[in-house]
Design a protein around this motif. Sequence first.
Motif, short mmCIF file in Angstrom:
data_model
loop_
_atom_site.label_atom_id
_atom_site.label_comp_id
_atom_site.label_asym_id
_atom_site.label_seq_id
_atom_site.Cartn_x
_atom_site.Cartn_y
_atom_site.Cartn_z
N ILE A 1 4.57 8.29 18.03
CA ILE A 1 4.16 7.17 18.91
C ILE A 1 5.14 6.33 18.76
O ILE A 1 5.81 5.62 19.55
N PHE A 2 5.42 5.69 17.35
CA PHE A 2 6.25 4.37 17.24
C PHE A 2 7.09 4.89 16.11
O PHE A 2 7.76 3.81 15.60
N LYS A 3 7.34 5.84 15.69
CA LYS A 3 8.61 6.48 14.94
C LYS A 3 8.61 6.01 13.38
O LYS A 3 9.55 6.24 12.85
N GLU A 4 7.29 5.41 12.97
CA GLU A 4 7.29 4.94 11.70
C GLU A 4 6.05 5.87 11.12
O GLU A 4 5.04 5.81 11.81
N ASP A 5 6.11 6.18 9.89
CA ASP A 5 4.67 6.76 9.10
C ASP A 5 4.07 5.55 8.33
O ASP A 5 4.58 4.50 8.64
N ALA A 6 2.86 5.87 8.01
CA ALA A 6 2.13 4.87 7.55
C ALA A 6 2.63 4.01 6.37
O ALA A 6 2.60 2.60 6.39
#
Length: 342
Positions: A202-207
């Motif tokens: 969705i937004f290209k970043e992991d947690a």
Amino acid sequence: MVKDLTTSDLHRKNILNNNYALEILYSEISFPGVMFEGKYWFTKKQIAEYFEIDERTVDRYIESNKTELEESGYEILKKERLKEFKKIYVDDMNVVDIENTIQRAPSLGVFTFRTFLNIGMLLTESEKAKLLRAFILDIVLDAINKKLGGNAKYINQREEEFLSSALREHNYREEFTGALDKHVQENKFKYAQLTNKVYKSIFKEDAKEYRQILKLKSKESVRSTMYSEVLDLIASYENGFADFLKKKAEKEERKLSLSETNILFDQFEDLTSSIYEPLKEKVRGIMASRDMAFRDALHEKLKNYITHLAPEEFDKFLGEKSMDLEERILDNIDVFKRLKNR
């Protein structure tokens, strides 16, 4: 984050579209204008005198930044509007007569308070403009912090739609984790890995990346800082994959391994890409742009999606309809009781 207002139209627009901050700026900056048609207006002579520059410098900036200045309120008055403005100018400025240049002019360029600030953010020849820019940045940041009680991390929760989105997302999250419990072999990494795949899709970043950008502490919930649109898309993703996983496991008549589940998610992502792509584009823009404006946070992987916020966006989180989550829960407590008793 260093913000150069002379070169960044994004940062200029985010300030000029923030009506909450503009009200504070007007009260803090001692520069009285002429009240005309419900707004405060300034003449070119007033602008030049304030910034201690020649009027020709103002003309040059109008010519080279005409579209931007018109968007922030610059207008040319003519005929009846000009005649009315002249009358009010004499009364409000407490002068016996109008300057000859204004008296004889068949038209007159006038500036709103927003345009005055806009000029100040563009001017490089004026020391007063430089000081004004520093003051504007301090006031805007301070205004947001005061409104939020010093914590911009949870500005997302002030939006009217956040509570319903958070409740909806919580329910679908249970569907997702329930599917992982039932259809994926026991593995302590399965929840984190699959959740990160949702986030990265969705937004290209992991947690972990998201936490670092927003400077979240270990015990602070990632999803409690997400905007309602982001939560809605995450809920859709997780609910869709939960069903996809269930059907695959039932077809195989066994639990899948974590590696098989990761491959299955990639297949799900490919199959749904044309459906989700418009929503992902929207969510990336929302997250990157709002976090830049409200949290002074840059999502490096989403920087191409950043745009300025419209006045309505600022009003949504800082205006009259925005409120702390606790207040909103109390306002809707009867609704929650009815839902519980169904």
